[in-house]
Design an enzyme around this catalytic site. Structure first.
Site, short mmCIF file in Angstrom:
data_model
loop_
_atom_site.label_atom_id
_atom_site.label_comp_id
_atom_site.label_asym_id
_atom_site.label_seq_id
_atom_site.Cartn_x
_atom_site.Cartn_y
_atom_site.Cartn_z
N GLU A 26 13.63 -18.10 -44.02
CA GLU A 26 14.18 -17.71 -45.33
C GLU A 26 15.69 -17.57 -45.29
O GLU A 26 16.40 -17.93 -46.22
CB GLU A 26 13.52 -16.39 -45.76
CG GLU A 26 14.01 -15.84 -47.08
CD GLU A 26 13.74 -16.77 -48.24
OE1 GLU A 26 12.59 -16.85 -48.68
OE2 GLU A 26 14.68 -17.44 -48.70
N VAL B 33 19.00 -20.21 -46.01
CA VAL B 33 19.71 -20.45 -47.27
C VAL B 33 19.85 -19.12 -47.99
O VAL B 33 18.85 -18.45 -48.26
CB VAL B 33 18.92 -21.44 -48.17
CG1 VAL B 33 19.68 -21.69 -49.46
CG2 VAL B 33 18.66 -22.74 -47.43
N ALA C 164 21.05 -16.19 -47.01
CA ALA C 164 20.78 -14.98 -46.21
C ALA C 164 19.49 -14.30 -46.68
O ALA C 164 18.44 -14.90 -46.64
CB ALA C 164 21.97 -14.03 -46.23
N LEU D 110 18.50 -13.51 -49.67
CA LEU D 110 17.98 -13.83 -51.01
C LEU D 110 16.66 -14.61 -50.88
O LEU D 110 16.53 -15.49 -50.05
CB LEU D 110 18.99 -14.70 -51.77
CG LEU D 110 20.31 -14.03 -52.16
CD1 LEU D 110 21.22 -15.05 -52.83
CD2 LEU D 110 20.05 -12.85 -53.08
N ASP E 137 27.82 -26.55 -43.19
CA ASP E 137 26.87 -25.46 -43.38
C ASP E 137 26.16 -25.60 -44.74
O ASP E 137 24.95 -25.43 -44.84
CB ASP E 137 27.63 -24.13 -43.30
CG ASP E 137 26.69 -22.96 -43.35
OD1 ASP E 137 25.82 -22.88 -42.47
OD2 ASP E 137 26.81 -22.14 -44.28
N LYS F 218 22.21 -26.47 -45.83
CA LYS F 218 21.41 -25.63 -46.73
C LYS F 218 20.79 -26.46 -47.85
O LYS F 218 19.60 -26.30 -48.16
CB LYS F 218 22.29 -24.53 -47.32
CG LYS F 218 22.63 -23.45 -46.30
CD LYS F 218 23.65 -22.48 -46.85
CE LYS F 218 23.94 -21.37 -45.86
NZ LYS F 218 25.14 -20.61 -46.22
N GLY G 150 26.56 -12.26 -44.63
CA GLY G 150 26.80 -10.94 -44.03
C GLY G 150 25.63 -10.55 -43.16
O GLY G 150 24.48 -10.94 -43.41
#
Ligand code: ADP
Ligand code: ASP
Ligand code: MG
Length: 814
Positions: A605, A608, A610, A612, A677, A681, A796
């Site tokens: 999960e 993409v 973090a 969410l 990056d 994603k 983060g």
């Protein structure tokens, strides 16, 4: 009268023998007592070893005698008052001299029959019973020693002799009738044949001695005192959650002990069962604990009472088309086995009669092969029967309970539990009486099988998740904090227990199979063994825990290359590392296939957005039949942070550096700034939408100048951000002049994907994206006009860790 039997560990030291004396003292105030004792813990094994050494002309047998001698003399010195020691020590030395002569004989003739072996091992019980009876006398107990060899008469099947009950019962009865002492101490295990030769009742046989005396004297109870608080729901050494069974029927106890519950020697029950005398199993080291009561009918109506297992089993299979419909095959098969005195623990035969499958002890495997192949040599030559198939290193596990027959679905639950935990079942047997369902599994799966069956049948359905965590940097560290904080909540509310079994940083790896203390892992990790990912895999595989999860918190390709190896061992993989899912399509597909095949979730999960719930939402859309037509997204928390903070007052270099410090960029910022990056994603989202796409298919219109793109190291790259300041300022100014904001946008439309920096006008949903937020717009058949929007912090350490944690919990809830 009461009969109390004390096992090897109960009499292993003078301290323990004093406990035994106290227990006997308490019981003797209102009962006559017969005390049956085993050899001091470990002595029977030492005696057998000495016999084997002597037989192999190995002088080390003398060393074994020395150890045996020292232990007995020391214990006697500790128990007997100094003034009285000399005669007791003299008797012990006398017995040891006899032992020594027997072993000398074996050494000289290099031969050790079962008969001589019995003579040797009998010294264990003869010595212990003598020492204990003397110690009791010096503790002011009215005790007398009686040698069981004068009471128990057997046949000549040395090492596992059968009792001649008629003679035995008369001898026991008449001795106890005439005895006036309050306490009689007797050696367990030992007996004599009718000719007066030393025989023994089989390993663990002291329980049986006690049962024989109990039945012959019509004692009121048989108490088996051992080192655990009763007969447990499973072997407590293997299943930590096992607990003592309060009460159980003779039949159930017999079934459990036959299938490996060593706490009671299987033949023990028969003599007392006929007289309906209760047996209690008690703990010498926790005398207050209730223990287990064994009677004719137990009040406990649980359909399953316990799970037991036998190790070191070999599965032999006789098969061939020539067996179909021809009578007498099984008779010949079992005849051959019985001729070799091979004990059969489990039998299954398919109704096609094409094969018969039997479980026997590993030690009988070679004999069985020779005997059966020779019995069927004609049929094997004619290709009617295949040579015997022999598979060693298996185990039998058995569910036991009298009330199984009135409950449906028990075998279903047993096999689905084993299946879910990837325990392969080789053979199954269920007696028509339905007191027992047994299955043959591989030795390596014993621990997992017992623990998962125990959880399914006896535990409050708390699911244990076992984590093997690679990487304890920003994200890994936060994950550990979050797990620690949620521990109690998860157990209470979700019945999930999360245990961290292993941790690594880039240099070290720490394992603790009981679970690492999350309040104190840093120092132990510093002092742990050096990191070796091959060894790490070996250890995870050897531990073979159910619900094992490999958690990858790194951004390393070498770690992501290991996922397949874990999935193949049915170890789930949870990762925030995007490399695997954005590697070539066939690898991505293979990992998904392995996850299905081995019933081991592969969750990513956090690849993409973090924490969410982007991938999960997408999966749900697809699973429920929706089709994705277009995805538009700002997926780089780092680039969003950078372009939100980049303005006339700041320099591009400073902003990128700040993003790194705050943990918003990958360790190598080029991966973010080059757009790779984001490409990864959108690639993952496209693949999860069902499109076959490679990274090289994605269009990338980079905003970086040539010198930045060509920089060879992170330091060089950062330097170009300074030298190319004008290039970056221009991009910023142009957007500001158009009253637009800069966003790095990823798009997937009609099977094609592209990424690039875009000027976004104020009327667009991307315009007001703050800080490091991400946003995804899914346009689907169901959400065709207004897209489904997911928006929130997308980078983060804390949110990434929480996304990983959510994946872990998903596995727990599954
Ligand atoms: P003793 O020397 O007292 O006769 P044993 O070693 O023969 O003791 O038997 C006790 C041991 O049996 C326990 O320490 C335990 O390891 C083992 N065991 C295996 N299965 C069970 C079970 N279901 N319940 C209790 N103990 C078991
Ligand atoms: N000492 C014997 C054994 O170790 C008998 C017993 O302890 O029950 O097998
Ligand atoms: Mg025992």
């Amino acid at each position: 009268m009461k009969v109390l039997k004390f096992g090897g560990s109960s009499v292993a030291s003078s301290e323990n023998i004093n406990k035994v004396i106290n227990i006997v003292k308490e019981n003797s105030s209102n009962h006559k007592i017969a005390v049956v004792v085993s050899a001091l813990g470990g002595i029977t094994d030492l005696l057998l070893e000495a016999g084997n050494l002597a037989c192999n002309s190995d002088e080390n047998y003398k060393y074994s005698i020395k150890i045996i001698e020292d232990r007995h003399l020391q214990i006697a010195r500790e128990l007997i008052p100094v003034n009285n020691q000399s005669s007791v020590l003299g008797t012990i030395k006398n017995m040891l001299n006899k032992l020594e002569s027997t072993l000398e004989g074996v050494f000289l003739i290099n031969e050790l029959s079962n008969k001589t072996s019995d003579k040797i091992v009998s010294f264990g019980e003869l010595l212990s019973s003598y020492i204990i009876s003397e110690a009791m006398k010096f503790s002011q107990l009215d005790a007398v020693l009686k040698n069981t060899q004068d009471l128990i008469v057997t046949n000549e099947n040395f090492s596992n002799a059968a009792v001649k009950f008629e003679k035995t019962n008369v001898l026991i009865e008449s001795f106890f009738k005439e005895n006036n002492n309050a306490i009689v101490v007797l050696p367990g295990f030992v007996s004599l044949t009718e000719k007066g030769e030393v025989s023994t009742l089989g390993r663990g046989g002291s329980d049986y001695t006690a049962a024989i005396i109990t039945a012959a004297t019509n004692a009121s109870i048989l108490e088996i005192w051992t080192d655990v608080s009763g007969m447990y729901t499973a072997n407590p050494k293997i299943v930590k959650q096992a607990f003592p069974i309060k009460d159980i029927s003779y039949q159930e106890a017999m079934e459990l002990s036959h299938f490996g519950a060593k706490v009671l020697y299987p033949p023990t029950i028969q003599p007392v069962l006929e007289k309906e005398i209760p047996i209690v199993i008690k703990n010498t080291f926790d005398a207050k604990a209730d223990g287990t009561l064994i009677t004719k009918i137990s009040s406990n109506t649980n359909p399953i009472k316990g799970i037991s297992h036998i190790e070191d089993m070999t599965l032999i299979t006789l098969e061939g088309s020539g067996m179909i419909g021809i009578p007498g095959f099984s008779k010949r098969l079992f005849g051959a086995l019985s001729q070799e005195k091979i004990n059969v623990s489990l039998i299954t035969q398919a109704s096609s009669e094409h094969s018969i499958c039997i479980a026997i002890n590993n030690s009988d495997a070679e004999n069985a092969k020779t005997a059966i192949d020779s019995e069927f040599s004609y049929e094997i030559d004619q290709h009617k029967v295949q040579p015997l198939i022999v598979e060693k290193n298996n185990a039998i596990i058995a569910l036991v309970g009298d009330h199984m027959k009135s409950h449906q679905g028990i075998s279903g639950k047993m096999f689905s539990t084993l299946g879910k935990n990837n325990v392969n079942i080789r053979a199954i047997a269920q007696g028509a009486s339905e007191k027992n369902i047994s299955a043959v599994i591989s030795h390596k799966d014993i621990k997992k099988a017992l623990n998962s069956l125990h959880a399914a049948f006896f535990e409050d359905q708390t699911k244990e998740l076992n984590l093997f965590i690679v990487g304890v940097g920003n994200v890994g560290g936060k994950l550990l904090e979050q797990i620690k904080k949620q521990e109690d909540y998860l157990i209470e509310n979700l019945k999930i227990q999360v245990r961290v079994i292993a941790l690594t940083n880039s240099k070290k790896m720490l394992f603790n199979e009981d679970g690492i203390d999350l309040d104190n892992w840093k120092l132990p990790l510093e002092n742990a063994e050096n990191l070796d990912m091959d060894l790490f895999h070996e250890k995870v595989t050897a531990l073979n825990f159910r619900n094992s999860i490999f958690v990858d918190n790194t951004a390393n390709e070498s770690i992501s290359n290991l996922y397949a190896d874990y999935l193949k061992e049915s170890v789930a993989v949870v990762t925030c590392n995007k490399i695997a899912c954005s590697s070539n399509y066939s690898n991505y597909l293979n990992l998904k296939k392995l996850a299905r095949e081995y019933n081991a979730p592969f969750l990513f999960e956090t690849n993409v957005g973090a924490g969410l719930p982007i991938i999960d939402t997408l999966k749900n859309l697809i699973a429920s039949g929706d089709k994705v037509s277009k995805i538009q997204a700002v997926l780089s928390g780092s680039l969003n942070f950078i372009f939100n903070n980049f303005n006339e007052q700041t320099s591009f270099y400073d902003v990128v550096q700040q993003a790194g410090i705050e943990g918003f960029t990958e360790p190598d910022p080029r991966i973010d700034l080059s757009g790779v990056d984001v490409m990864r994603k959108i690639l993952i989202l496209a693949r999860e939408s069902g499109t076959k796409l490679e990274l090289s298919d994605i269009e990338n219109d980079s905003f970086l100048p040539k010198s930045s793109l060509e920089a060879n190291s992170v330091a060089d790259f950062m330097e170009t951000l300074k030298t190319e300041a004008i290039h970056f300022n221009k991009i910023q100014e142009k957007a500001a002049n158009h009253n637009c904001r800069l966003k790095y946008v990823a798009e997937f439309d009609n099977g094609n994907a592209k990424v690039g920096l875009k000027e976004i006008s104020p009327d667009h949903p991307f315009y007001n994206l703050d800080g490091s937020d991400n946003i995804v717009l899914f346009f689907t058949e169901r959400y065709s006009k207004q897209p489904l929007i997911i928006k929130g912090a997308g980078a983060g350490a804390a949110v990434t860790a929480s996304g990983l944690f959510a994946d872990i919990i998903r596995i727990g809830n599954n």
